[in-house]
Every structure is written in C-alpha cells, then in structure tokens.
Motif scaffolding. Structure first.
Motif, PDB file in Angstrom:
ATOM      1  N   VAL A  29      67.983  62.770  73.250  1.00 53.35           N
ATOM      2  CA  VAL A  29      66.530  62.964  73.280  1.00 53.35           C
ATOM      3  C   VAL A  29      65.789  61.776  72.682  1.00 53.35           C
ATOM      4  O   VAL A  29      64.563  61.675  72.822  1.00 53.35           O
ATOM      5  CB  VAL A  29      66.119  64.260  72.560  1.00 53.35           C
ATOM      6  CG1 VAL A  29      66.646  65.476  73.307  1.00 53.35           C
ATOM      7  CG2 VAL A  29      66.577  64.257  71.109  1.00 53.35           C
ATOM      8  N   THR A  30      66.499  60.867  72.027  1.00 53.13           N
ATOM      9  CA  THR A  30      65.867  59.661  71.488  1.00 53.13           C
ATOM     10  C   THR A  30      66.285  58.408  72.246  1.00 53.13           C
ATOM     11  O   THR A  30      65.998  57.310  71.806  1.00 53.13           O
ATOM     12  CB  THR A  30      66.204  59.489  69.993  1.00 53.13           C
ATOM     13  OG1 THR A  30      67.628  59.510  69.830  1.00 53.13           O
ATOM     14  CG2 THR A  30      65.584  60.610  69.169  1.00 53.13           C
ATOM     15  N   PRO A  98      62.053  69.501  74.854  1.00 51.93           N
ATOM     16  CA  PRO A  98      62.618  68.181  74.532  1.00 51.93           C
ATOM     17  C   PRO A  98      61.898  67.461  73.398  1.00 51.93           C
ATOM     18  O   PRO A  98      62.541  66.764  72.600  1.00 51.93           O
ATOM     19  CB  PRO A  98      62.486  67.411  75.858  1.00 51.93           C
ATOM     20  CG  PRO A  98      62.442  68.466  76.906  1.00 51.93           C
ATOM     21  CD  PRO A  98      61.711  69.621  76.279  1.00 51.93           C
ATOM     22  N   LEU A  99      60.578  67.613  73.303  1.00 50.55           N
ATOM     23  CA  LEU A  99      59.841  66.920  72.242  1.00 50.55           C
ATOM     24  C   LEU A  99      60.150  67.515  70.875  1.00 50.55           C
ATOM     25  O   LEU A  99      60.205  66.798  69.869  1.00 50.55           O
ATOM     26  CB  LEU A  99      58.335  66.959  72.524  1.00 50.55           C
ATOM     27  CG  LEU A  99      57.891  66.144  73.747  1.00 50.55           C
ATOM     28  CD1 LEU A  99      56.391  66.294  73.973  1.00 50.55           C
ATOM     29  CD2 LEU A  99      58.270  64.664  73.598  1.00 50.55           C
ATOM     30  N   GLU A 148      66.138  61.423  86.839  1.00 51.36           N
ATOM     31  CA  GLU A 148      65.671  60.092  87.201  1.00 51.36           C
ATOM     32  C   GLU A 148      64.321  59.737  86.578  1.00 51.36           C
ATOM     33  O   GLU A 148      64.086  58.572  86.230  1.00 51.36           O
ATOM     34  CB  GLU A 148      65.569  59.980  88.733  1.00 51.36           C
ATOM     35  CG  GLU A 148      66.924  60.039  89.431  1.00 51.36           C
ATOM     36  CD  GLU A 148      66.820  59.941  90.936  1.00 51.36           C
ATOM     37  OE1 GLU A 148      67.854  59.645  91.579  1.00 51.36           O
ATOM     38  OE2 GLU A 148      65.714  60.170  91.488  1.00 51.36           O
ATOM     39  N   SER A 149      63.447  60.728  86.426  1.00 53.97           N
ATOM     40  CA  SER A 149      62.082  60.445  85.982  1.00 53.97           C
ATOM     41  C   SER A 149      61.700  61.095  84.670  1.00 53.97           C
ATOM     42  O   SER A 149      60.550  61.026  84.262  1.00 53.97           O
ATOM     43  CB  SER A 149      61.086  60.889  87.069  1.00 53.97           C
ATOM     44  OG  SER A 149      61.382  60.263  88.302  1.00 53.97           O
ATOM     45  N   GLY A 153      57.330  64.729  82.009  1.00 54.46           N
ATOM     46  CA  GLY A 153      56.519  63.651  81.460  1.00 54.46           C
ATOM     47  C   GLY A 153      56.807  63.280  80.025  1.00 54.46           C
ATOM     48  O   GLY A 153      56.048  62.528  79.405  1.00 54.46           O
ATOM     49  N   THR A 154      57.912  63.764  79.458  1.00 51.49           N
ATOM     50  CA  THR A 154      58.221  63.493  78.050  1.00 51.49           C
ATOM     51  C   THR A 154      58.902  62.146  77.834  1.00 51.49           C
ATOM     52  O   THR A 154      58.986  61.673  76.700  1.00 51.49           O
ATOM     53  CB  THR A 154      59.157  64.582  77.492  1.00 51.49           C
ATOM     54  OG1 THR A 154      60.391  64.551  78.241  1.00 51.49           O
ATOM     55  CG2 THR A 154      58.514  65.953  77.598  1.00 51.49           C
ATOM     56  N   GLY A 155      59.428  61.566  78.894  1.00 52.19           N
ATOM     57  CA  GLY A 155      60.220  60.352  78.748  1.00 52.19           C
ATOM     58  C   GLY A 155      61.658  60.644  78.340  1.00 52.19           C
ATOM     59  O   GLY A 155      62.458  59.725  78.146  1.00 52.19           O
TER      60      GLY A 155
END
Length: 331
Positions: A29-30, A98-99, A148-149, A153-155
């Motif tokens: 996650v990092t 995820p955040l 893939e993306s 939107g969290t990256g």
C-alpha cells in the motif's frame, strides 16, 4: 570483435547486472517492493471489516482516525515480534480501505498488502449487484483496471486477488468468480486467494483454473484448516498453496498436530500460516473487537512446535520463503 565472455565481464563490471537480472516486485500500500523484502509475513489478517452488506456499505460508516487509534497498537506489537509484512484480506464491499491501510503501514513500519476481486461467500451478501449480471470477462476487466490504474483513485495497487465461495459445490455465480479470477491472473500475474474452506469447492476451483490455462500454483486454498491430510496431499501434488489461516488460542493443539504432519509428509514448502485475526467493526461501539489475537503464532504455537522439533529453517520456510513465492507476480 569483443568475445562474449569478455563482454559479459565488462558489462557486469560496468553495472549492467540489474538490467540482466529481472527482480520480482510486489505491490504494497506504500509502493512496490522486491519480493525478497517482504520478510516475515502474516498472510491472512484484517484491520477492518464491515458486515453491513454490499448494498449498504460506504466509507462514511467509519472514521479513519478512529480506526488508526484502535488498530495501530496491534501492528506495533507485531513489528516488535519481527513481523515485516501483513497481508490484509478484507475485499471490496466488505470494508477494504487502501488509504487506511497506507496510514497504518506508514505509522507502524509494517508493510501491508491489499487486494482486488469480489467475495461470494456468505451467500453472496457482499457481492455488488453488477457481479450477478456481468460476464467473467467484464469482472476481470474491473479487477485488471485496479491493478493497472490503482484502486478508486488512491494510487494504491492490489498485490493479489481475493474471492470467496460457499462451502458446497460451486454455484454458477461462484464458478464465474473463479473464472474471472483466472482471466485476471492471466493478464496481471496476481495470485488468487479464495475463501474456500472444505475440499470440494477447493478442487472444483483448481479444475476451473486448469481449464482456463492457469497453473494451480497461482491458487491459495484459504481456510484449509480442519481438512484431511489426504486432501492436503492432493493439493500439494497439484502445486496449490494450503493456507492454515484460522489460528487462535483455542485450536493451538490442532495446529500443532497438523503442522507436524505437514512436516512429516514434506508439505511445508506449500504451507501458509496465519490467524485471520482482528478487527475493527464499524457496527460495534468504538469499533468493538472480534477477539482474535494476532500473536498466538508467536506466543503459543511456536514454543510448542519448537519443543517438538520444529527448526528455524522450518519457520523460515513457512513465514518468509512461502509468502515470498506465493505472492510474487507470475506473469
């Protein structure tokens, strides 16, 4: 003309070795890390789970700061025990955040992995409506897009697939889930962790994977504990991973017996081990706590097995080498 041996020697001296030796990376996650950096890993745990159901779940049901305050001490304790990586198996529509996991990872120093995929167990309560009507390919497209993306939107990108099926023979809907997982794996290399339990749906899923051209080595039989050694032997022969991931203070003796048999039969190289512990539940006052302890492995199971002949090499195999291999991207 420079001879091949001279060229290789010159290239290596000039620093070309990293180019020639491709490294296996795993998403945390990092950020992505080399598989060799995972270290001691708990392969199936949870930080937060929300059982409200797919039709009502929302991130507004919990406050991340509250969850961090409640769950961070548990991760800090694990870090002191030597745990370097925790694999969080909470799927989408069951409280995947995820955040939240990223904040917990940064503050604790424990790497955390999250997932993509849908959970069909518990009679489909946690499946979104579109999972019932979309094809396996359409579901795979959704999961590949997260790989893939990044997720919503969290990256943050998933490190594995998490699906779930009911205990009996697979329904058509659950056959679609494992088919979608197989097709996602072929496009991403992500390992498939399936909440399964009994052996019947485990081997049905393995057969579907083989029909889809996916090796059973990409499959983790989640919650395999309590099954017969005959079925473990079959899974190991197939190349699948046998995940004994329900360890708690009440079943230590069962795990001792099972792991001794896994060692005796030379199955430790396909064995995964964890607690399925946690977790913060938004429906409970102050998050509640299910009462499953993340430390039973270290404080109760290890001492007993060490007295019965388990070695440092055995523990390294189960807790370091196997997670590294099982969750390495295989595309």
């Amino acid at each position: 003309m420079m001879k091949r041996r001279t060229f290789l020697k010159t290239s290596l001296a000039a620093g070309f070795w990293p180019v020639l030796q491709k490294k296996t990376m795993i998403n945390t996650v990092t950020g992505a890390v080399q598989a060799s950096e995972l270290g001691l890993t708990l392969i199936h745990e949870h930080m937060l789970v929300d059982f409200i159901g797919a039709d009502q779940i929302s991130p507004e049901r919990w406050r991340r700061p509250d969850v961090v305050v409640k769950m961070l001490p548990y991760l800090q304790t694990l870090r002191k025990l030597g745990v370097q990586t925790l694999i969080d198996c909470t799927p989408a529509y069951l409280g995947r955040d995820p955040l939240l996991l990223k904040e917990l990872s940064e503050k604790s120093g424990v790497r955390i992995l999250t997932n993509t995929g849908y959970y069909g167990a518990s009679n489909d309560k946690y499946l979104p409506a579109h999972a019932r009507i979309e094809t396996a390919d359409q579901l795979a497209d959704r999961w590949v897009a997260e790989f893939e993306s990044a997720i919503e939107g969290t990256g943050i990108r998933p490190a594995f697939l998490k699906i779930g099926v009911n205990p009996g023979p697979l329904s058509e809907l659950h056959r679609k889930l494992i088919t979608a997982a197989a097709r996602t794996h072929k496009r991403t290399g992500l390992t498939i962790c399936s909440h399964t339990g009994p052996y019947v749906p485990a081997f049905e899923q393995i057969e579907i994977l083989k029909q889809e051209g996916v090796a059973p080595s990409a499959f983790v039989w989640v919650h395999a504990q309590g099954q017969n050694m005959v079925h473990y032997a079959r899974a190991v022969r197939e190349g699948a991973w046998v995940s004994l991931d329900g360890l708690d203070g009440k079943n230590v003796s069962q795990y001792v017996d099972t792991l001794l048999l896994m060692k005796e039969n030379r199955f430790l190289h396909r064995t995964l081990l964890s607690h399925d512990a946690g977790w913060y539940d938004p429906a409970q006052p102050d998050g509640g706590f299910i009462g499953r302890d993340y430390t039973v492995l270290f404080n109760q199971l290890m001492p007993v097995l060490n007295r019965k002949g388990f070695t440092k090499k055995d523990w390294k195999q189960i807790l370091v080498e196997n997670p590294k291999e099982a969750f390495s991207v295989k595309n």
